[in-house]
Design a protein around this motif. Structure first.
Motif, PDB file in Angstrom:
ATOM      1  N   GLN A 216       0.829  -1.149   0.229  1.00  0.00           N
ATOM      2  CA  GLN A 216      -0.126   0.004  -0.013  1.00  0.00           C
ATOM      3  C   GLN A 216       0.839   1.146  -0.028  1.00  0.00           C
ATOM      4  N   LEU A 217       1.899   1.185   0.856  1.00  0.00           N
ATOM      5  CA  LEU A 217       2.740   2.350   1.036  1.00  0.00           C
ATOM      6  C   LEU A 217       3.222   2.742  -0.265  1.00  0.00           C
ATOM      7  N   LEU A 218       4.056   1.662  -1.128  1.00  0.00           N
ATOM      8  CA  LEU A 218       4.683   1.947  -2.305  1.00  0.00           C
ATOM      9  C   LEU A 218       3.646   2.695  -3.521  1.00  0.00           C
ATOM     10  N   HIS A 219       2.626   1.635  -3.389  1.00  0.00           N
ATOM     11  CA  HIS A 219       1.454   2.056  -4.254  1.00  0.00           C
ATOM     12  C   HIS A 219       1.180   3.787  -4.248  1.00  0.00           C
ATOM     13  N   HIS A 220       1.088   4.446  -3.233  1.00  0.00           N
ATOM     14  CA  HIS A 220       1.019   5.543  -2.986  1.00  0.00           C
ATOM     15  C   HIS A 220       1.958   6.768  -3.561  1.00  0.00           C
ATOM     16  N   PHE A 221       3.106   6.118  -3.811  1.00  0.00           N
ATOM     17  CA  PHE A 221       4.247   7.158  -4.094  1.00  0.00           C
ATOM     18  C   PHE A 221       4.864   6.563  -5.488  1.00  0.00           C
ATOM     19  N   ARG A 222       4.103   6.708  -6.599  1.00  0.00           N
ATOM     20  CA  ARG A 222       4.747   6.513  -7.917  1.00  0.00           C
ATOM     21  C   ARG A 222       4.979   7.785  -8.348  1.00  0.00           C
ATOM     22  N   THR A 223       5.545   8.599  -7.895  1.00  0.00           N
ATOM     23  CA  THR A 223       5.676  10.049  -8.647  1.00  0.00           C
ATOM     24  C   THR A 223       7.136  10.114  -9.307  1.00  0.00           C
ATOM     25  N   PRO A 224       7.358  10.748 -10.254  1.00  0.00           N
ATOM     26  CA  PRO A 224       8.510  10.997 -11.026  1.00  0.00           C
ATOM     27  C   PRO A 224       9.436  11.298 -10.354  1.00  0.00           C
ATOM     28  N   ARG A 225      10.580  10.664 -10.468  1.00  0.00           N
ATOM     29  CA  ARG A 225      11.913  11.115  -9.826  1.00  0.00           C
ATOM     30  C   ARG A 225      12.540  12.219 -10.465  1.00  0.00           C
ATOM     31  N   GLU A 226      13.383  13.007  -9.572  1.00  0.00           N
ATOM     32  CA  GLU A 226      14.153  13.802 -10.061  1.00  0.00           C
ATOM     33  C   GLU A 226      15.577  13.571 -10.734  1.00  0.00           C
ATOM     34  N   VAL A 227      16.129  14.097 -11.658  1.00  0.00           N
ATOM     35  CA  VAL A 227      17.361  13.839 -12.340  1.00  0.00           C
ATOM     36  C   VAL A 227      18.332  14.809 -12.133  1.00  0.00           C
ATOM     37  N   GLU A 228      19.507  14.635 -12.033  1.00  0.00           N
ATOM     38  CA  GLU A 228      20.760  15.693 -11.971  1.00  0.00           C
ATOM     39  C   GLU A 228      21.767  15.162 -12.806  1.00  0.00           C
ATOM     40  N   TRP A 229      22.596  16.111 -13.153  1.00  0.00           N
ATOM     41  CA  TRP A 229      23.653  16.004 -13.753  1.00  0.00           C
ATOM     42  C   TRP A 229      24.812  16.009 -12.953  1.00  0.00           C
ATOM     43  N   VAL A 230      25.671  14.986 -12.794  1.00  0.00           N
ATOM     44  CA  VAL A 230      27.068  15.055 -12.138  1.00  0.00           C
ATOM     45  C   VAL A 230      28.114  14.580 -12.849  1.00  0.00           C
ATOM     46  N   PRO A 231      29.434  15.232 -12.426  1.00  0.00           N
ATOM     47  CA  PRO A 231      30.559  14.735 -13.212  1.00  0.00           C
ATOM     48  C   PRO A 231      30.833  13.504 -13.226  1.00  0.00           C
ATOM     49  N   THR A 232      31.211  12.663 -14.224  1.00  0.00           N
ATOM     50  CA  THR A 232      31.598  11.492 -14.325  1.00  0.00           C
ATOM     51  C   THR A 232      32.423  10.917 -13.074  1.00  0.00           C
ATOM     52  N   ILE A 233      33.317  12.114 -12.846  1.00  0.00           N
ATOM     53  CA  ILE A 233      34.403  11.299 -11.714  1.00  0.00           C
ATOM     54  C   ILE A 233      33.559  11.401 -10.543  1.00  0.00           C
ATOM     55  N   LYS A 234      32.630  11.977 -10.153  1.00  0.00           N
ATOM     56  CA  LYS A 234      32.081  11.855  -9.054  1.00  0.00           C
ATOM     57  C   LYS A 234      30.689  10.900  -8.981  1.00  0.00           C
ATOM     58  N   ALA A 235      30.466  10.186 -10.028  1.00  0.00           N
ATOM     59  CA  ALA A 235      29.204   9.446 -10.230  1.00  0.00           C
ATOM     60  C   ALA A 235      29.433   8.192  -9.599  1.00  0.00           C
ATOM     61  N   LEU A 236      30.318   7.909  -9.004  1.00  0.00           N
ATOM     62  CA  LEU A 236      30.504   6.336  -8.399  1.00  0.00           C
ATOM     63  C   LEU A 236      29.294   6.173  -7.417  1.00  0.00           C
ATOM     64  N   GLY A 237      28.627   4.879  -7.839  1.00  0.00           N
ATOM     65  CA  GLY A 237      27.363   4.658  -6.859  1.00  0.00           C
ATOM     66  C   GLY A 237      26.223   5.157  -7.168  1.00  0.00           C
ATOM     67  N   ARG A 238      26.115   6.199  -7.884  1.00  0.00           N
ATOM     68  CA  ARG A 238      24.962   6.599  -8.448  1.00  0.00           C
ATOM     69  C   ARG A 238      24.133   5.841  -9.729  1.00  0.00           C
ATOM     70  N   VAL A 239      22.816   6.251  -9.889  1.00  0.00           N
ATOM     71  CA  VAL A 239      22.165   5.388 -10.652  1.00  0.00           C
ATOM     72  C   VAL A 239      21.772   6.108 -11.843  1.00  0.00           C
ATOM     73  N   THR A 240      22.114   5.576 -13.111  1.00  0.00           N
ATOM     74  CA  THR A 240      21.686   6.213 -14.378  1.00  0.00           C
ATOM     75  C   THR A 240      20.432   6.383 -14.475  1.00  0.00           C
ATOM     76  N   ALA A 241      19.801   7.638 -14.962  1.00  0.00           N
ATOM     77  CA  ALA A 241      18.553   8.015 -15.003  1.00  0.00           C
ATOM     78  C   ALA A 241      18.142   7.828 -16.433  1.00  0.00           C
ATOM     79  N   GLU A 242      19.156   7.572 -17.443  1.00  0.00           N
ATOM     80  CA  GLU A 242      18.648   7.167 -18.763  1.00  0.00           C
ATOM     81  C   GLU A 242      19.937   6.415 -19.461  1.00  0.00           C
ATOM     82  N   PRO A 243      19.795   5.913 -20.528  1.00  0.00           N
ATOM     83  CA  PRO A 243      20.864   5.054 -21.028  1.00  0.00           C
ATOM     84  C   PRO A 243      21.908   6.348 -21.540  1.00  0.00           C
ATOM     85  N   ILE A 244      23.245   5.669 -21.507  1.00  0.00           N
ATOM     86  CA  ILE A 244      24.159   6.535 -21.758  1.00  0.00           C
ATOM     87  C   ILE A 244      24.926   6.062 -23.059  1.00  0.00           C
TER      88      ILE A 244
END
Lengths: 640, 640
Positions: free
Chosen positions: B23-51
């Motif tokens: 139920q909880l997850l069902h209530h929050f299918r809101t669009p997520r925000e995307v941000e651009w980060v320098p590649t050298i600082k992107a370790l552990g981050r999740v790609t928001a689109e195909p690169i």
């Protein structure tokens, strides 16, 4: 480029990897440094000594419930039929969870079991036992108790226990500082604007990431030119200020490979060359008391050797065991040849097909970073082995969770850019599922389905006799198997040529007549079969085509050859020409379809693939690629 | 403490945990925000689109070897007996690995196969095939190729591929901001100086650590008093500025549990109360579009519920699957009772004894942080189960790698502070090995060895008849088993009393005659057996002793009760009295020995234990504890 070839006299050793590591670790049993950090910042750090609690938790007798504090002796005999009355301030006090038990009381009765008669007066109907619903001092942590042993990696819950025990700062092992010195006159910082001969320096970023994940503190020194004096100065400075020094590259035996000379001049070399493929040209040594490691320049070699030698040094410093990867037994989808005398490290893709994990090698070239990006696991072929036959069982180290591997859709056959799009869209629907593709060509894809080594094959096989695509081949090769052929894309094949089509190529005859340089695809590729058909149509033979023997494994690689000017023309799909900003002369529309077993087709993965294939999102992305027609996509093509 | 009890009318629901989460997850299918980060600082981050790659790698045809660039056609026919001569600048150029192939050349011959005749003139003895030892453009990455799909967690090697492909910054999913609001008038920031009724706020630090590890961005709001208006203001502010809000505590149904009221006032409550033990009093709701989660205050409840509800919210935001823990089948060493209708979460210790994984529960009290610190795994008893019998097989989720668990030394029996010291020293020698101890008392320890449920038992059992320690008990209970008894420590037992020994206690008679309040140990504890023996010696019975029924499970807990003044005296060891700065009146020297199977004694783990036991380091630490005599330590005690 150096013209002094006189220094090329060093030969690499073939020291077994584990022996080289043993020697290296043996040289650095120096005492580690300890530092105190605030507990709230100690996440992931390693305790340098056992940690004892200062405070008890709770540090007072606390009520474990909302209710009333009583003296148990005064509640004895209370009963439904004979309730006891208590008076606030005399024989009871209200307490909430966590409140201290007021002096003189020794039990708590839950508020649900208390009947409130009037302000300050209550009735109870059961007796309390002494100490019931009281958290005694030290229930969680007792002052003086060992909270954590030495050598413990601090987790969030450990931080909680430390703070509960009144420990506001903790002695932890200092993170070893690992200096990274990229060397090479050809290196440039990451950029989008490079000229031939310049190489983007990215190994340093990769090293820094791994070093951080392993618990070290990476320090990027900056690019040093191929000048022995400059490199020497960098080594000396870093050896002074760091716990480990990593040089990259210059570790081999070439004319500009200074590492081994400089380390022996400044300190001592233990090993130059380990018996591995890739990763052989590594230098292990020390300057002063600091280990100095020279790593090879090719990305795959560099990252493997970093893991073999730098991770254990970091772990030894921290007092941790090198963590091991999960393992998986797989069946080899292809034969793998290995050289006796050196360990072979092969990046592998894995898929779960017909109840078996099937693994296929990615390219073994040490320069191909993408082989590590795409790998699901690593096969280590021992030095005494000559390799394995197709179908043999081997054990892999896994780069991904087995759950993800189990859900992967194993794709074989012809390369097409649309397959990556499908994969990304599938992953969007189910994070754990993606397409693992090997670009083997249409015929190999068809055979992979026949042998049960892939879930899906992308094929575009033109039957010269009938002029039909795919169906005749499926009938011929898979006649007794329960497979389905799903309509996928109509795509344009054509001549990929430089901008403006300078040689005015419109047919295969134009290529032969002008003696132009062609770039071909590998045997069994649908595009090659098409090219052969075009030759036959014009009564030409492969001998008439200059460059026929140069084989590429994908449309993009063909386009890249044309772009670079090492070929005048190639045959391929529109999207590849477009991606590299080349011109495209359409030759034929072909049917690029998906072949799969009925079992996979009907499975969850197969149905998800179908869903995504017919989705609006996929159609939009396909239109952006260009050169495709989407018609009847997802429909079954009759095979009888 | 509140006196307004009128609000205590809310009752908790019993919603199944998974249903509440759905139920909880069902209530929050809101669009997520995307941000651009320098590649050298992107370790552990999740790609928001195909690169896709911008550049090819290599972006020019590069030499794969040190050697000479040639035109393959001009080398045909070269042979040992008929070498070909080449001239620099005309028919060859020197190239090093990575150099661009000079225009007009199409192959590289390795320097090792080149005979240098004079400056600018060389001889070759084998022909080159076209494109040999050349890395063609795009061998690694082709411009336009998909490097990473969307939803990919960026690893160091991915950073390498991105930089190689000319990608200097990447679109990633923003880390969801999770605000943490600790509420409670009794809470204080971590300190070493607390007064009764104050509780150190450490849950917030633990939450922040987990949230960070799960990919969120924790924001600590700071402690808010139990004042509805202040809490309301905090919720509103955080709901506005964060993606998830966590309140702790106040989630239950007590008079000062405002969470559920405030969330329903400001937004909506989906669930109040889940069918779990611990963790029941949880509030799941929203304010505006922001999920607001009220977590219970007890540490174990808080961390479990955080994992159940906040981790999935973070993963859903990031587009990742919640990672699952490794599992292990174990045999239960003890019976476990569970209530029908709610899932039970039991922290477990695990040891590998006689070829079986044996698991025993730690305390089930939700307030005991150390039960999570010490746990090797978690047993989830389904809501329809009444529990398990001793010896039943169950499956645990693991908190530690199975390799570590397999090497653990399972200790049972009498509690002693020296066991923690042994464990820490063992871990120093072998990072993966430690002692997992459960304080069951001497008799239970002896029985655990008999039943093969522990490796080592610490026992100090006085035989009243003979006056001998331990040997008579081993003879009586383990007569047919191949066990060894290893001499460990002589330790002083004595009266643990407040500083200055205000009641002048010197014998058990002093306690009874003054009707002092005693604090006892659990049944089967050697210390209790000693106390009973002392009573018998003085012709006294347990009925004569006030507090005889109050049982503690360790020496430290006995000392803590005396320290707090809820007991006048207890019997225990010197080091416990010392740890809590109490006085100690010696009563008896006893033999605290280690019982183990011969098989374990002879194993690697057993021998390591022996080595550490007789080491100088251990002796020094034992002396610092005080109250022990070390004599013949590590020697076998004859049992016949």
């Amino acid at each position: 480029m150096s013209s002094n070839k006189m220094e090329r006299t060093i030969y690499l050793e073939d020291v077994p990897r584990k022996e080289a590591l043993r020697q290296l670790l043996h040289h650095f049993r120096t005492p580690r440094e300890v530092e105190w950090v605030p507990t709230i910042k100690a996440l992931g750090r390693v305790t340098a000594e056992p940690i004892y609690a200062h405070l008890s938790m709770p540090h007072y007798h606390a009520s474990a419930m909302d209710g009333i504090a009583v003296r148990a002796e005064e509640t004895f005999g209370a009963h439904e039929q004979r309730p006891k009355q208590l008076v606030q301030g005399e024989s009871f006090e209200y307490v909430d969870t966590g409140d201290p038990i007021p002096a003189g009381y020794n039990a708590v009765i839950m508020i649900e079991h208390v009947r409130e008669l009037a302000e300050g007066r209550v009735e109870i109907i059961e007796p309390a036992t002494p100490w019931q619903h009281i958290r005694p001092v030290g229930e969680d942590v007792v002052s003086g108790e060992m909270l954590l042993p030495q050598g413990h990696v601090i987790r969030p819950v450990d931080q909680g226990a430390l703070l509960a025990g009144g420990i506001l700062s903790v002695p932890v092992v200092k993170k070893p500082v690992v200096s990274i010195i990229p060397t090479g006159s050809e290196l440039v910082q990451p950029t989008v604007d490079v000229t031939p001969g310049q190489i983007i320096e990215f190994n340093g970023t990769v090293f820094a990431g791994y070093i951080e994940q392993w618990g070290g503190s990476p320090r990027y020194y900056g690019i040093v030119k191929d000048d022995p004096e400059q490199i020497k100065a960098a080594i000396l400075e870093c050896a002074e200020t760091s716990d480990i020094v990593v040089l990259n590259a210059g570790s081999s035996a070439g004319s500009e490979d200074y590492t081994v000379h400089l380390i022996s001049e400044l300190g001592e070399v233990f090993t130059h060359g380990v018996a591995t493929r890739p990763g052989k040209p590594v230098v292990l040594g020390k300057v002063g008391d600091t280990p100095v490691i020279g790593l090879p320049g090719y990305p795959v070699s560099a990252y493997l050797t970093l893991e073999w030698f730098v991770q254990p040094l970091i772990c030894q410093y921290l007092g941790l065991t090198v963590p091991s990867r999960a393992k998986l037994d797989v069946t080899l989808g292809r034969r793998l040849v290995s050289t006796m005398g050196s360990e072979d490290f092969v990046r592998m893709n894995i898929g779960y097909v017909n109840g078996k994990y099937i693994a296929n090698p990615l390219t073994r070239a040490a320069g191909v970073t993408m082989s590590l990006v795409r790998a699901d696991g690593l096969l280590i072929i021992p030095s005494e082995s000559l390799g394995y036959e197709q179908g043999e069982k081997v054990t892999l180290e896994l780069y991904k969770p087995v759950e993800t591997i189990r859900k992967s859709i194993l794709f074989s056959g012809s390369h097409d850019l649309s397959i990556d799009l499908l994969s990304s869209l599938i992953k969007e629907r189910d994070q754990d599922r993606q397409i693992i593709s090997s670009h083997t060509g249409s015929m190999a894809g068809l055979m992979a389905i026949k042998k049960g080594e892939a879930h899906v094959a992308g094929i575009h096989l033109l039957d010269e006799q009938s002029g039909m695509y795919n169906v005749p081949f499926v009938r011929r090769y898979l006649k007794d198997q329960d497979v389905v052929l799903v309509r996928f894309l109509q795509r344009e094949q054509g001549w990929i040529v430089p901008k403006g089509n300078p040689h005015h190529i419109h047919s295969v005859r134009d290529i032969v007549e002008q003696n132009l340089l062609y770039v071909n695809r590998q045997r069994g590729a649908g595009t090659r079969i098409l090219f052969d058909a075009l030759l036959a149509e014009h009564d030409l033979s492969s001998d008439d085509v200059r460059g026929y023997g140069r084989e590429m494994f994908s449309h993009l690689n063909v386009a890249a050859a044309v772009k670079e000017g090492t070929a005048d023309v190639g045959l391929g799909i529109y999207s590849a020409a477009k991606a590299l900003d080349l011109d495209f002369v359409p030759v034929a529309d072909e049917s690029y379809d998906l072949l799969m077993s009925r079992e996979f087709y009907e499975s969850e993965g197969g149905q998800l693939l179908l869903d995504v294939m017919v989705s609006e999102a996929f159609k939009i992305q396909i239109e952006q690629l260009g050169g495709y027609k989407v018609k009847d996509i997802g429909q079954l093509i009759p095979l009888l």
